[in-house]
Design a protein around this motif. Sequence first.
Motif, PDB file in Angstrom:
ATOM      1  N   UNK A   1       0.838  -1.209   0.000  1.00 43.21           N
ATOM      2  CA  UNK A   1       0.000   0.000   0.000  1.00 43.21           C
ATOM      3  C   UNK A   1       0.873   1.259   0.000  1.00 43.21           C
ATOM      4  N   UNK A   2       1.885   1.278   0.850  1.00 48.04           N
ATOM      5  CA  UNK A   2       2.767   2.439   0.916  1.00 48.04           C
ATOM      6  C   UNK A   2       3.551   2.629  -0.381  1.00 48.04           C
ATOM      7  N   UNK A   3       3.971   1.519  -0.982  1.00 49.65           N
ATOM      8  CA  UNK A   3       4.681   1.598  -2.260  1.00 49.65           C
ATOM      9  C   UNK A   3       3.777   2.205  -3.325  1.00 49.65           C
ATOM     10  N   UNK A   4       2.527   1.772  -3.358  1.00 51.33           N
ATOM     11  CA  UNK A   4       1.562   2.311  -4.320  1.00 51.33           C
ATOM     12  C   UNK A   4       1.344   3.803  -4.078  1.00 51.33           C
ATOM     13  N   UNK A   5       1.223   4.180  -2.812  1.00 52.06           N
ATOM     14  CA  UNK A   5       1.025   5.591  -2.467  1.00 52.06           C
ATOM     15  C   UNK A   5       2.215   6.438  -2.904  1.00 52.06           C
ATOM     16  N   UNK A   6       3.413   5.950  -2.659  1.00 57.17           N
ATOM     17  CA  UNK A   6       4.624   6.672  -3.060  1.00 57.17           C
ATOM     18  C   UNK A   6       4.677   6.819  -4.579  1.00 57.17           C
ATOM     19  N   UNK A   7       4.345   5.767  -5.301  1.00 54.00           N
ATOM     20  CA  UNK A   7       4.328   5.831  -6.766  1.00 54.00           C
ATOM     21  C   UNK A   7       3.297   6.837  -7.257  1.00 54.00           C
ATOM     22  N   UNK A   8       2.102   6.819  -6.649  1.00 56.17           N
ATOM     23  CA  UNK A   8       1.054   7.771  -7.043  1.00 56.17           C
ATOM     24  C   UNK A   8       1.497   9.204  -6.777  1.00 56.17           C
ATOM     25  N   UNK A   9       2.093   9.430  -5.608  1.00 50.84           N
ATOM     26  CA  UNK A   9       2.554  10.780  -5.280  1.00 50.84           C
ATOM     27  C   UNK A   9       3.690  11.231  -6.191  1.00 50.84           C
ATOM     28  N   UNK A  10       4.535  10.299  -6.562  1.00 50.58           N
ATOM     29  CA  UNK A  10       5.619  10.625  -7.483  1.00 50.58           C
ATOM     30  C   UNK A  10       5.058  11.072  -8.832  1.00 50.58           C
ATOM     31  N   UNK A  11       4.015  10.385  -9.299  1.00 52.59           N
ATOM     32  CA  UNK A  11       3.368  10.778 -10.561  1.00 52.59           C
ATOM     33  C   UNK A  11       2.760  12.168 -10.457  1.00 52.59           C
ATOM     34  N   UNK A  12       2.124  12.445  -9.333  1.00 47.67           N
ATOM     35  CA  UNK A  12       1.515  13.765  -9.126  1.00 47.67           C
ATOM     36  C   UNK A  12       2.584  14.850  -9.149  1.00 47.67           C
ATOM     37  N   UNK A  13       3.677  14.613  -8.457  1.00 45.20           N
ATOM     38  CA  UNK A  13       4.763  15.602  -8.402  1.00 45.20           C
ATOM     39  C   UNK A  13       5.359  15.826  -9.788  1.00 45.20           C
ATOM     40  N   UNK A  14       5.518  14.761 -10.556  1.00 47.19           N
ATOM     41  CA  UNK A  14       6.069  14.904 -11.912  1.00 47.19           C
ATOM     42  C   UNK A  14       5.133  15.746 -12.778  1.00 47.19           C
ATOM     43  N   UNK A  15       3.827  15.502 -12.672  1.00 46.59           N
ATOM     44  CA  UNK A  15       2.859  16.307 -13.442  1.00 46.59           C
ATOM     45  C   UNK A  15       2.902  17.765 -13.001  1.00 46.59           C
ATOM     46  N   UNK A  16       2.980  17.985 -11.691  1.00 50.79           N
ATOM     47  CA  UNK A  16       3.031  19.360 -11.184  1.00 50.79           C
ATOM     48  C   UNK A  16       4.298  20.069 -11.647  1.00 50.79           C
ATOM     49  N   UNK A  17       5.405  19.353 -11.677  1.00 50.49           N
ATOM     50  CA  UNK A  17       6.663  19.947 -12.134  1.00 50.49           C
ATOM     51  C   UNK A  17       6.551  20.395 -13.591  1.00 50.49           C
ATOM     52  N   UNK A  18       5.942  19.549 -14.429  1.00 51.87           N
ATOM     53  CA  UNK A  18       5.755  19.922 -15.839  1.00 51.87           C
ATOM     54  C   UNK A  18       4.816  21.118 -15.974  1.00 51.87           C
ATOM     55  N   UNK A  19       3.751  21.126 -15.186  1.00 50.28           N
ATOM     56  CA  UNK A  19       2.790  22.233 -15.241  1.00 50.28           C
ATOM     57  C   UNK A  19       3.426  23.533 -14.764  1.00 50.28           C
ATOM     58  N   UNK A  20       4.211  23.481 -13.709  1.00 50.85           N
ATOM     59  CA  UNK A  20       4.887  24.685 -13.211  1.00 50.85           C
ATOM     60  C   UNK A  20       5.863  25.215 -14.256  1.00 50.85           C
ATOM     61  N   UNK A  21       6.597  24.324 -14.900  1.00 57.03           N
ATOM     62  CA  UNK A  21       7.541  24.752 -15.944  1.00 57.03           C
ATOM     63  C   UNK A  21       6.785  25.403 -17.101  1.00 57.03           C
ATOM     64  N   UNK A  22       5.654  24.802 -17.497  1.00 57.51           N
ATOM     65  CA  UNK A  22       4.848  25.364 -18.591  1.00 57.51           C
ATOM     66  C   UNK A  22       4.316  26.744 -18.201  1.00 57.51           C
ATOM     67  N   UNK A  23       3.808  26.860 -16.991  1.00 59.35           N
ATOM     68  CA  UNK A  23       3.267  28.143 -16.549  1.00 59.35           C
ATOM     69  C   UNK A  23       4.362  29.201 -16.408  1.00 59.35           C
ATOM     70  N   UNK A  24       5.534  28.801 -15.958  1.00 62.63           N
ATOM     71  CA  UNK A  24       6.651  29.742 -15.839  1.00 62.63           C
ATOM     72  C   UNK A  24       7.048  30.273 -17.216  1.00 62.63           C
ATOM     73  N   UNK A  25       7.059  29.386 -18.231  1.00 57.92           N
ATOM     74  CA  UNK A  25       7.365  29.842 -19.593  1.00 57.92           C
ATOM     75  C   UNK A  25       6.305  30.833 -20.072  1.00 57.92           C
ATOM     76  N   UNK A  26       5.034  30.540 -19.804  1.00 56.87           N
ATOM     77  CA  UNK A  26       3.958  31.445 -20.239  1.00 56.87           C
ATOM     78  C   UNK A  26       4.059  32.800 -19.552  1.00 56.87           C
TER      79      UNK A  26
END
Length: 65
Positions: A11-36
């Motif tokens: 369960x914890x491994x799944x949670x860590x993987x899910x959170x890692x995916x969320x952080x990766x998406x947020x990082x891409x979104x922040x980079x996109x917004x910073x460029x804009x």
Amino acid sequence: MSQEIEEQIAHLTRTVDDLSDVIARQEREIARLARRVGLLLEREAEREADGAGTIPLADQRPPHW
């Protein structure tokens, strides 16, 4: 007891993987917004430079004053 620990680890491994995916998406979104934002700042600077002699919109008083 061992099975409970394995379930918790899974369960914890799944949670860590899910959170890692969320952080990766947020990082891409922040980079996109910073460029804009950067592009918008450049565009605004060019617009203000083209309108030399006029008061920038941000510095103008609202019409009701």
